[in-house]
Design an enzyme around this catalytic site. Structure first.
Site, PDB file in Angstrom:
ATOM      1  N   GLN A  97      14.602  47.870  17.039  1.00 12.76           N
ATOM      2  CA  GLN A  97      13.123  48.175  16.717  1.00 12.76           C
ATOM      3  C   GLN A  97      12.258  47.603  17.508  1.00 12.76           C
ATOM      4  O   GLN A  97      12.474  47.042  18.792  1.00 12.76           O
ATOM      5  CB  GLN A  97      12.750  47.477  15.409  1.00 12.76           C
ATOM      6  CG  GLN A  97      12.801  45.699  15.470  1.00 12.76           C
ATOM      7  CD  GLN A  97      12.538  44.979  14.347  1.00 12.76           C
ATOM      8  OE1 GLN A  97      12.954  45.668  13.230  1.00 12.76           O
ATOM      9  NE2 GLN A  97      11.630  44.311  14.387  1.00 12.76           N
ATOM     10  N   SER A 153       5.286  37.557  28.391  1.00 10.22           N
ATOM     11  CA  SER A 153       4.102  37.945  27.516  1.00 10.22           C
ATOM     12  C   SER A 153       2.902  37.625  28.099  1.00 10.22           C
ATOM     13  O   SER A 153       3.077  36.751  29.032  1.00 10.22           O
ATOM     14  CB  SER A 153       4.371  37.243  26.078  1.00 10.22           C
ATOM     15  OG  SER A 153       3.093  37.004  25.532  1.00 10.22           O
ATOM     16  N   TYR A 182       6.326  28.915  21.783  1.00 12.65           N
ATOM     17  CA  TYR A 182       6.150  30.363  22.277  1.00 12.65           C
ATOM     18  C   TYR A 182       5.626  30.571  23.725  1.00 12.65           C
ATOM     19  O   TYR A 182       6.459  31.206  24.652  1.00 12.65           O
ATOM     20  CB  TYR A 182       5.415  31.474  21.451  1.00 12.65           C
ATOM     21  CG  TYR A 182       5.525  32.844  21.669  1.00 12.65           C
ATOM     22  CD1 TYR A 182       6.943  33.612  21.378  1.00 12.65           C
ATOM     23  CD2 TYR A 182       4.598  33.561  22.297  1.00 12.65           C
ATOM     24  CE1 TYR A 182       6.941  34.845  21.558  1.00 12.65           C
ATOM     25  CE2 TYR A 182       4.659  34.780  22.577  1.00 12.65           C
ATOM     26  CZ  TYR A 182       5.719  35.501  22.235  1.00 12.65           C
ATOM     27  OH  TYR A 182       5.873  36.951  22.498  1.00 12.65           O
TER      28      TYR A 182
END
Ligand code: NAD
Length: 267
Positions: A15, A140, A153
């Site tokens: 996904q 990211s 993160y």
């Protein structure tokens, strides 16, 4: 790299962004294996691709990227079924900062990426029977700038950027025929983003206001926006060491492109 006839593995491809990257590769004529811990969604995704792209172009393998044997099994199976591997996209990632979730964030986002990169360095190495190719590690923009509300993160993603650039800087990478690049998306409309955002409703108003401001200023892009950048990166002739950021606010940016020397006007 020309994508027609190439073979790619996309981790966490059931996904979200991983599915988008895999679909982008399929549209360009590559064969793709998605591996994921979520079998139900992974198999449903393959079902819809069989209709769209034809049977035999894609496959799903269940795999937890933190498990060396499962991940190596994926490499071997793809080489057996599709004849080789040209691209590995280390995309699987999570976000957890709590006492019971932060270790898993490091395990998947950082150790899973190193695991995959090491396997690619073994199985794709031209000097050892591989075909060479490209490893794209999904970091990211949280790996490029501090994120006060998600330090674990951000730390994992800074790690991915530093690790990928270091792999690319190795002079012997050239003889293996493998390039290493990092893609750094900003906020993108996926389950990971929406879950993180709804969890933040629990935090103090004052902090929530600051988080909301960061999100509003940066904007929320679509998976398709990031896939555009991804395909540009993958199709480039030379991409070893590329770090690309993609955001709603600033579009596609090459973070570490060498600056041109300023032109001097010689009279
Ligand atoms: N969505 C964003 O705003 C955003 C921004 C920057 C970077 N990213 C990064 O993009 C990547 C994809 O995120 P997404 O937003 O599509 O998230 P998502 O939650 O929609 O999809 C992540 C997929 O990874 C799979 N996965 C999780 N743990 C796994 C494991 N151990 N082994 C194999 N598969 C596993 C999940 O089952 C899921 O299918 C992540 O690395 C994420 O950190 C996302």
């Amino acid at each position: 790299m020309k994508l027609l006839g190439k073979v790619a593995i996309v981790t966490g491809g059931a996904q979200g962004l991983g599915r988008g990257f895999a679909e982008g590769l399929l549209r360009k004529g590559a064969k793709v294996c998605i591996c994921d811990i979520n079998s139900a969604t992974g198999l449903a995704t393959i079902g819809s691709w069989n209709k769209e792209f034809g049977a035999g172009k894609s496959m799903f393998l269940k795999c937890d990227v933190t498990n060396h044997d499962q991940f190596e099994g994926v490499m071997k199976k793809v080489i057996k079924e599709f004849g080789g591997v040209d691209i590995l996209v280390n995309n699987a990632g999570v976000n957890g900062e709590e006492p019971d979730t932060w270790r898993r964030t490091i395990q998947i986002n950082m150790i899973g990426v190193i695991e995959g990169t090491m396997l690619a360095s073994t199985y794709m190495d031209k000097t050892a029977g591989g075909r060479g190719g490209l490893v794209v590690n999904i970091a990211s923009t949280a790996g490029l700038t501090p994120i006060f509300y998600a330090p674990v993160y951000a730390g994992s993603k800074y790690g991915v950027v530093g690790y990928t650039r270091s792999m690319a800087a190795n002079p012997s990478a050239r003889e293996t025929g493998i390039s290493y690049a990092a893609l750094c998306p900003a906020f993108t409309n996926t389950q990971l983003f929406n879950k993180t955002h709804s969890a933040q409703k629990e935090i103090k108003d004052e902090i929530l206001n600051q988080v909301s401001k960061v999100v509003t200023d940066t904007g929320i892009q679509t998976v398709a926006d990031v896939v555009n950048g991804f395909l540009l990166l993958v199709e480039a002739d030379s991409n070893n060491g590329t770090v690309m950021a993609v955001s709603k606010q600033k579009g596609i940016q090459y973070i570490n492109k060498r600056r041109r020397k300023p032109q001097t006007n010689k009279l």
